[in-house]
Design an enzyme around this catalytic site. Structure first.
Site, PDB file in Angstrom:
ATOM      1  CG  HIS A 123      -4.449  -5.270  -4.189  1.00 58.97           C
ATOM      2  ND1 HIS A 123      -4.599  -4.736  -5.466  1.00 58.97           N
ATOM      3  CD2 HIS A 123      -5.684  -5.200  -3.615  1.00 58.97           C
ATOM      4  CE1 HIS A 123      -5.859  -4.359  -5.637  1.00 58.97           C
ATOM      5  NE2 HIS A 123      -6.543  -4.634  -4.528  1.00 58.97           N
ATOM      6  CG  ASP A 200      -0.387  -1.997  -1.247  1.00 59.41           C
ATOM      7  OD1 ASP A 200      -1.036  -1.032  -0.816  1.00 59.41           O
ATOM      8  OD2 ASP A 200      -0.923  -2.967  -1.819  1.00 59.41           O
ATOM      9  CD  GLN A 203      -6.869  -2.708   3.073  1.00 59.61           C
ATOM     10  OE1 GLN A 203      -7.475  -2.466   4.115  1.00 59.61           O
ATOM     11  NE2 GLN A 203      -7.465  -2.671   1.887  1.00 59.61           N
ATOM     12  CE  LYS A 226      -8.186   0.243  -0.861  1.00 55.61           C
ATOM     13  NZ  LYS A 226      -9.291  -0.726  -0.882  1.00 55.61           N
ATOM     14  CB  CYS A 366      -7.601  -7.334  -6.058  1.00 50.62           C
ATOM     15  SG  CYS A 366      -8.919  -6.491  -6.961  1.00 50.62           S
TER      16      CYS A 366
END
Length: 546
Positions: A123, A200, A203, A226, A366
């Protein structure tokens, strides 16, 4: 007893609304999930019952707010498997969390000869951050390639992660491909090289059980919005010894211990990294969100999402006019599917779906370099969460049927001016010019489409010919055609002054949802004209020209 999506939906009143006369089908969860009543009621409890600033307030409300805010750190630390609140810093979002690592660790310590290793599916929050660190420090930035089926090439990673490597950064889950990265493998490679691992988790924290110790992460970044929580709040797990060594990212109140006119000392963890008044209500509500998710069971969340993703993927892959991206049916993935339909740009398909109450995300998500790697300008992403059902996926599939014909009907409807539809059906000046005076790509602007204008300019500044090449949506292509027709024979100075001409030519007849698609081409040609005129003026005014 396992929950079911039907009962879960009762906790999300927004799902009862209609969009364009259809039931809302919300499939944009990888961007932002909805918030259950159990979470947003936490805001009312805070503001109605004990709203006050935290820490150092010698009164009851401040004490209650402080305890709740501190307990939220404990709760989030527990949720991701951290040892305690000292390892859980609240930030605004994943982006700020990654930047905290960059500013607190990488920028002060890295230099020429050091290496940062990341992947081709990063991302922008991660990619751009490490790109800037490399630029400012002289460190080398390396990218682990992807296999053709959307997995990270571990053998290639082994060749990149060496004794020069100081930091390895990977997404736990790709926000485009749904790929689940073997984080433990990367942790072992990083640690064997003496590097730290940044994960990261934007998600993954919302969609599957997370145990930062088991995965070997040194840092793990995530966002509340999220994972059924509020916006404006995120978190960074960091190993305590690393956080203790790092310098703060922001300075001010709360993060200090003692201040004189000459020097300051820092507060203990995690407050050392939380300068100023923190997002108190948001942090407390985020703790309520993880309570909610844990009550559902993160194994259930993961399995439910996977079932939906497999259901959608199998049916999309069965269609000759659809291309999907990432691991194929039967392989582990998270609850999203990115795809394209032949002959229909993602922005157009998103509009067609929106007409039927279906919310998806279309664009590069992104991840522009990843889409370049896939050789597509963008994709449509349907992403699922705890409240989605197979019936909703069926609505998506039905809406995708005959998408090209539906696009023609969409553009021919009374929401668009007849002129735009005419240029859609019969575009003018397509293709490039052999030796143009100027070329301007929409990639260099923020309009979100891909295309180029070619312009031939006469010595007196008159525009003799224009042409365009485009991988943009049908609306932008039609507008580009309209602009080339409008500008031919006018001056470049007139092009540089364009401001709202396209909207005027269309009598303002286009949906606000597509405003960027309408004004984008005008912005591109206006910027091209201004740059050309400025360059010509500079050349004419230079000493060599006199």
């Amino acid at each position: 007893m396992s929950p079911d999506a039907a009962s879960v939906r009762e906790d999300f009143p927004v799902l009862d609304r209609e969009v364009n006369g259809h039931p809302l089908t919300y499939l944009d969860n990888a961007a932002t999930t909805h918030t259950p009543r159990q979470v947003y009621e936490t805001f009312e409890e805070f503001y109605a019952g004990y709203n006050a600033n935290v820490h150092r307030g010698i009164h009851e409300l401040s004490h209650e707010a402080s305890l709740a805010y501190e307990a939220a750190h404990d709760r989030l630390a527990e949720f991701v498997g951290a040892d305690g609140r000292e390892e859980m810093v609240f930030t605004r979002n994943t982006t700020e969390s990654i930047n905290l690592v960059a500013h607190g660790l990488a920028l002060p310590e890295f230099g020429p000869g050091d290496a940062i290793v990341t992947t081709e599916m990063e991302h922008h929050a991660s990619l751009v951050t490490w790109q800037q660190v490399a630029k400012r420090t002289g460190a080398d930035l390396r990218f682990v390639r992807l296999t053709d089926d959307g997995h990270v090439d571990v053998e290639h990673a082994k060749s990149l992660i060496d004794d020069d490597t100081e930091l390895v950064s990977v997404p736990h889950v790709s926000n485009v491909l749904g790929t689940v990265t073997p984080v433990r493998t990367f942790a072992d490679l990083a640690h064997d090289a003496g590097a730290v691992l940044v994960v990261d988790g934007a998600q993954s924290a919302p969609t599957r059980p997370v145990d930062v110790a088991a995965m070997g992460a040194d840092f793990f970044a995530f966002s509340g919005h999220k994972m059924a929580g509020p916006t404006g709040i995120g978190g960074l797990y960091g190993r305590q010894e690393l956080l203790e060594e790092m310098e703060p990212f922001l300075y001010g109140g709360e993060m200090i211990q003692h201040v004189t006119f000459d020097r300051s000392t820092w507060n203990g963890l995690p407050w050392k990294f939380e300068a100023g008044t923190p997002p108190i209500a948001e942090g407390i509500a985020l703790a309520a969100a993880v309570d909610y998710l844990d009550e559902l069971g993160m194994e259930w969340v993961r399995d439910h999402e996977n079932r939906l993703a497999q259901y959608a993927l199998e049916r999309l892959e069965a269609r000759d006019d659809v291309e999907t991206y990432g691991p194929g049916p039967g392989e582990e993935r998270t609850g999203l599917v990115s795809f394209n339909v032949d002959g229909v740009h993602g922005h157009d398909l998103s509009s067609i779906l929106n007409d039927r109450g279906i919310a998806v995300r279309a664009g590069d998500h992104c991840t522009q370099p990843l889409h370049d790697r896939l050789d597509v300008p963008g994709s449509v992403r349907a992403s699922f969460y705890v409240y989605n059902t197979t019936e909703e996926i069926d609505r998506l599939l039905d809406a995708v049927d005959d998408a090209e014909a539906k696009l023609d009907s969409y553009l021919r409807s009374d929401r668009y001016a007849d002129r735009l539809y005419e240029h859609h059906r019969d575009p003018h000046n397509t293709g490039g010019l052999p030796d143009p005076s100027l070329v301007k790509s929409s990639e260099e602007t923020a309009c979100g489409d891909e295309g180029e204008f070619h312009v031939d300019v006469a010595p007196d500044g008159t525009i003799e010919r224009l042409a365009f090449e485009s991988e943009s949506c049908a609306v932008s292509r039609a507008v580009a055609s309209l602009i080339t027709e409008y500008l031919e024979g006018r001056t470049l100075a007139e092009a540089a002054e364009m401001e709202g001409e396209v909207a005027a030519m269309l009598d303002g007849q286009f949906p606000d949802l597509r405003r960027d698609c309408v004004v984008g081409p005008e912005e591109v040609i206006r910027e091209a004209a201004r740059e050309y005129l400025e360059t010509e003026a500079t050349v004419e005014g230079s000493p060599s020209a006199t």
